[in-house]
Structures are given as C-alpha cells and as structure tokens.
Design an enzyme around this catalytic site. Sequence first.
Site, PDB file in Angstrom:
ATOM      1  N   ARG A   2     -24.458  67.122 -22.228  1.00 36.63           N
ATOM      2  CA  ARG A   2     -24.863  67.162 -23.633  1.00 36.63           C
ATOM      3  C   ARG A   2     -23.743  66.529 -24.455  1.00 36.63           C
ATOM      4  O   ARG A   2     -22.561  66.770 -24.193  1.00 36.63           O
ATOM      5  CB  ARG A   2     -25.108  68.596 -24.113  1.00 36.63           C
ATOM      6  N   HIS A  43     -29.575  58.598 -22.677  1.00 35.55           N
ATOM      7  CA  HIS A  43     -30.141  59.853 -22.153  1.00 35.55           C
ATOM      8  C   HIS A  43     -31.263  59.562 -21.142  1.00 35.55           C
ATOM      9  O   HIS A  43     -32.404  60.000 -21.322  1.00 35.55           O
ATOM     10  CB  HIS A  43     -30.649  60.737 -23.305  1.00 35.55           C
ATOM     11  N   GLU A  62     -26.837  61.625 -30.933  1.00 39.53           N
ATOM     12  CA  GLU A  62     -27.870  60.794 -30.305  1.00 39.53           C
ATOM     13  C   GLU A  62     -29.253  60.941 -30.930  1.00 39.53           C
ATOM     14  O   GLU A  62     -30.090  60.050 -30.814  1.00 39.53           O
ATOM     15  CB  GLU A  62     -27.959  61.083 -28.800  1.00 39.53           C
TER      16      GLU A  62
HETATM   17  P1  NAD Z   1     -27.272  74.941 -14.361  1.00 40.17           P
HETATM   18  O1  NAD Z   1     -27.631  76.048 -15.293  1.00 40.17           O
HETATM   19  O2  NAD Z   1     -27.800  74.948 -12.970  1.00 40.17           O
HETATM   20  O3  NAD Z   1     -25.669  74.848 -14.251  1.00 40.17           O
HETATM   21  C1  NAD Z   1     -24.802  74.923 -15.333  1.00 40.17           C
HETATM   22  C2  NAD Z   1     -23.471  75.484 -14.812  1.00 40.17           C
HETATM   23  O4  NAD Z   1     -22.544  75.465 -15.892  1.00 40.17           O
HETATM   24  C3  NAD Z   1     -23.600  76.941 -14.325  1.00 40.17           C
HETATM   25  O5  NAD Z   1     -23.040  77.064 -13.032  1.00 40.17           O
HETATM   26  C4  NAD Z   1     -22.796  77.727 -15.357  1.00 40.17           C
HETATM   27  O6  NAD Z   1     -22.143  78.861 -14.835  1.00 40.17           O
HETATM   28  C5  NAD Z   1     -21.794  76.669 -15.807  1.00 40.17           C
HETATM   29  N1  NAD Z   1     -21.147  76.990 -17.076  1.00 40.17           N
HETATM   30  C6  NAD Z   1     -21.641  77.706 -18.121  1.00 40.17           C
HETATM   31  N2  NAD Z   1     -20.698  77.822 -19.078  1.00 40.17           N
HETATM   32  C7  NAD Z   1     -19.598  77.178 -18.615  1.00 40.17           C
HETATM   33  C8  NAD Z   1     -18.300  76.968 -19.146  1.00 40.17           C
HETATM   34  N3  NAD Z   1     -17.935  77.485 -20.325  1.00 40.17           N
HETATM   35  N4  NAD Z   1     -17.428  76.253 -18.404  1.00 40.17           N
HETATM   36  C9  NAD Z   1     -17.783  75.769 -17.186  1.00 40.17           C
HETATM   37  N5  NAD Z   1     -18.992  75.947 -16.637  1.00 40.17           N
HETATM   38  C10 NAD Z   1     -19.882  76.644 -17.342  1.00 40.17           C
HETATM   39  O7  NAD Z   1     -27.655  73.612 -15.118  1.00 40.17           O
HETATM   40  P2  NAD Z   1     -27.916  72.164 -14.470  1.00 40.17           P
HETATM   41  O8  NAD Z   1     -29.336  72.031 -14.108  1.00 40.17           O
HETATM   42  O9  NAD Z   1     -26.866  71.881 -13.460  1.00 40.17           O
HETATM   43  O10 NAD Z   1     -27.681  71.238 -15.755  1.00 40.17           O
HETATM   44  C11 NAD Z   1     -26.396  71.085 -16.347  1.00 40.17           C
HETATM   45  C12 NAD Z   1     -26.548  70.425 -17.695  1.00 40.17           C
HETATM   46  O11 NAD Z   1     -27.020  69.082 -17.506  1.00 40.17           O
HETATM   47  C13 NAD Z   1     -27.644  71.064 -18.577  1.00 40.17           C
HETATM   48  O12 NAD Z   1     -27.118  72.102 -19.342  1.00 40.17           O
HETATM   49  C14 NAD Z   1     -28.098  69.935 -19.445  1.00 40.17           C
HETATM   50  O13 NAD Z   1     -27.407  69.996 -20.666  1.00 40.17           O
HETATM   51  C15 NAD Z   1     -27.680  68.673 -18.682  1.00 40.17           C
HETATM   52  N6  NAD Z   1     -28.812  67.828 -18.305  1.00 40.17           N
HETATM   53  C16 NAD Z   1     -28.811  66.523 -18.691  1.00 40.17           C
HETATM   54  C17 NAD Z   1     -29.847  65.683 -18.339  1.00 40.17           C
HETATM   55  C18 NAD Z   1     -29.868  64.216 -18.710  1.00 40.17           C
HETATM   56  O14 NAD Z   1     -30.924  63.563 -18.610  1.00 40.17           O
HETATM   57  N7  NAD Z   1     -28.755  63.630 -19.126  1.00 40.17           N
HETATM   58  C19 NAD Z   1     -30.915  66.184 -17.589  1.00 40.17           C
HETATM   59  C20 NAD Z   1     -30.888  67.530 -17.189  1.00 40.17           C
HETATM   60  C21 NAD Z   1     -29.838  68.347 -17.549  1.00 40.17           C
END
Ligand code: NAD
Length: 329
Positions: free
Chosen positions: A234, A295, A263
């Site tokens: 994000r 994105h 964005e």
């Molecule tokens: P997920 O929930 O499986 O994993 C997120 C991880 O981040 C978890 O293990 C959580 O414990 C950890 N976390 C939470 N707070 C934290 C902190 N303060 N410091 C470090 N780690 C922390 O999510 P995911 O499916 O792996 O997705 C991750 C991120 O990717 C999503 O939140 C989303 O914003 C982003 N995303 C982007 C796209 C894109 O098209 N660019 C697509 C999907 C997801």
Amino acid sequence: MKVIFFSSKAYDKQFFKEANNPYGFDLRFLEVPLTPATAVLAKGHDVVCVFVNDTVSADILQELAAQGVKLIALRCAGFNNVDLKAAAALGIKVVRVPAYSPYSVAEHTMALILTLNRKTHRAYNRVKEGNFALNGLMGFDLFGKTAGLIGLGKIGLCTARILKGFGCRVLGYDVAETPEMQEIGIEFTDLDTLYKESDIISLHCPLTPQTHHIINKTAINKMKKGVMLINTSRGALVDTKAVIVGLKNEQISYLGLDVYEEEAHLFFEDLSNKVIQDDVFMRLLSFNNVLITGHQAFFTSNALQSIAEVTLQNIVAYAQQEELQNEVK
Ligand code: NAD
C-alpha cells in the site's frame, strides 16, 4: 440480491459475469468511483462492491445505509479504505477476499526486482533502436544477496520462497513468528537488523496506523547505502518525500513501486492526454532508477477469476445468513 459495482472496468465485468452464472445475481457495473456524490446510485441495491481506491468513509456509509445497502463486498484483500467502526454502528457488514493469488503479487514483486536490477526495460528500447551498447545496463547477481521482507503473511511467504530459489539469504520481520517462516529458511529478525543487512527490502504488510510511513527518513538512514526498495503493498507505507531525498543522496539506488500514497487520483485511468498535477509523483518518474507500475501486481487472470468467485461466495453466504468467513470486523 442486487449488487452495484463502483470503479468497475471491462475486465471486472468479464470475470464477474462468468462467475455469476451459477448464482444469477442482479449485477450493475458503474465506472465511477464511490464518492459522497455517487453513493446515492446505490439506491435499491443490497450490496455495494468496491475496489482499493474507493473510500468507504463514515459519511458515505451513512448515505449507503439510507439507500438500503446491507453489505460492502470488497473485491480486494486490503481494507484500510473502509471505516469499519462506522459500518458496524450502521449494521453494515464488510467482507473481503483475503487470499486470491499471493503468487500474482509475489511474482510482480520479482518482476520489479529483476527489471530494476537487469534494466530490461531500458535494454528493450535500446535494442529496438539498434543500440547494442551495454554501458549503464550492468546488474548484480541476486544469488548470495540479502533480501529483507517486512510482513510475512501469504504474499511475504510466497516472495520469500521465490527469493530462496534465487539463492538469496532472506531476513523477515512481522509482528508474529510462525513455524512456516522457519520451514522456508527465513531468518526472523528485528527491523533495525533488517534495514542494516538487506540489499533488497520489500514491503508485504498491511497499511495500519502502526505501519503508516514505516519507511520514513529514520528507517531509510538505517538502510545499506545503495539499497533496493520495493513496495507492492500500500502506498502510504512509504513516506514518498523521504524516499525522494534518499534517491537524491543515493542512499536508495533502486525503487520499485506498484502502489503510491496519492494513487487514487492517478491509477487505473488513462491520463495520457492530461497534465499530471502531482509534482511529487512526477519527480519520482524523473529518476531512471525508479520503476513504477499502476497497482497491477494483482492483475493476472487467475487472480481476477478467484476475486470474482470469492466475492460472489461472500455474497451468497450473506444472502443465506451463513457465517461470514471473510468478514472484516
Ligand atoms: P496477510 O494478511 O496474509 O499478511 C500480512 C502480514 O503482515 C501478516 O503476517 C501480519 O502479521 C503482518 N503485519 C501486520 N502488521 C505488521 C507490522 N506492523 N509490521 C510487520 N508486519 C505486520 O496479507 P497478504 O495477502 O500477504 O497481503 C499483504 C498486503 O499486500 C495487503 O495488506 C495489501 O495491502 C497488499 N496487496 C497488494 C496488491 C497489489 O495488487 N499491489 C494485491 C494484494 C494485496
């Protein structure tokens, strides 16, 4: 169930129409984003389906509730754009697609890393013009390099597995350690060590008040000089102005972004005939060691199919008053 889509594109229509065959829901697709001015269009619909840059704020939720909306179905994983407290107070449920294809985002992360490193985008243009000179195209072996991942959820772990395949040492930081991290061979560490030792740093945590601008001036100054920074999570995880300073003083040698904190005014639209007013973004574009995609990390056919299927299953569960497994509370 009547479902209205905001910020929808032709590809959303295509995948949702196919996934809707077994259900026959009444789907209405709007291209406009959800805003205070467009919320009224939800009148008569049970479900509002939104994407990453639709802001579902308290005032908009109030308008949606007044129009009879009972469910917000996010067709994405992140939910930082929804005021969950306001939704709960109005009795509106919120569901999301927690996992559609972690591979799509992890593989796009690798595309950014490999392109920035081996400069294939520049080579492509050169070769097309008959310029076969190699100066300026030198990269480095990923083998043996240290990659630091912040956030080791579904996408972070998937990225770690790929980086391990390249022969990288992988450091990881998360709020909680799990056995899977050890199985993959990730060295679980604190943020300061990750900043100090990583050649490549990639963000895979959600945007929360705790992670807002996690990459700021202080963090950048702790990183190795010449670090590669990648953000496919994000935009607001990164303080863009601090990163520009880091690029100017060469603390950061490579920057790969699929997301940007402002964005919502840019991405998913064709602005090629307009003057872009965002000077910070334009400054980013002026560096030849910065690679930005709009994105698109999620944008594979596998992911779109899965997003459509899970979103409709979430709506079915709501319609049948079943437990909402993908509810965000
Ligand atoms: P997920 O929930 O499986 O994993 C997120 C991880 O981040 C978890 O293990 C959580 O414990 C950890 N976390 C939470 N707070 C934290 C902190 N303060 N410091 C470090 N780690 C922390 O999510 P995911 O499916 O792996 O997705 C991750 C991120 O990717 C999503 O939140 C989303 O914003 C982003 N995303 C982007 C796209 C894109 O098209 N660019 C697509 C999907 C997801």
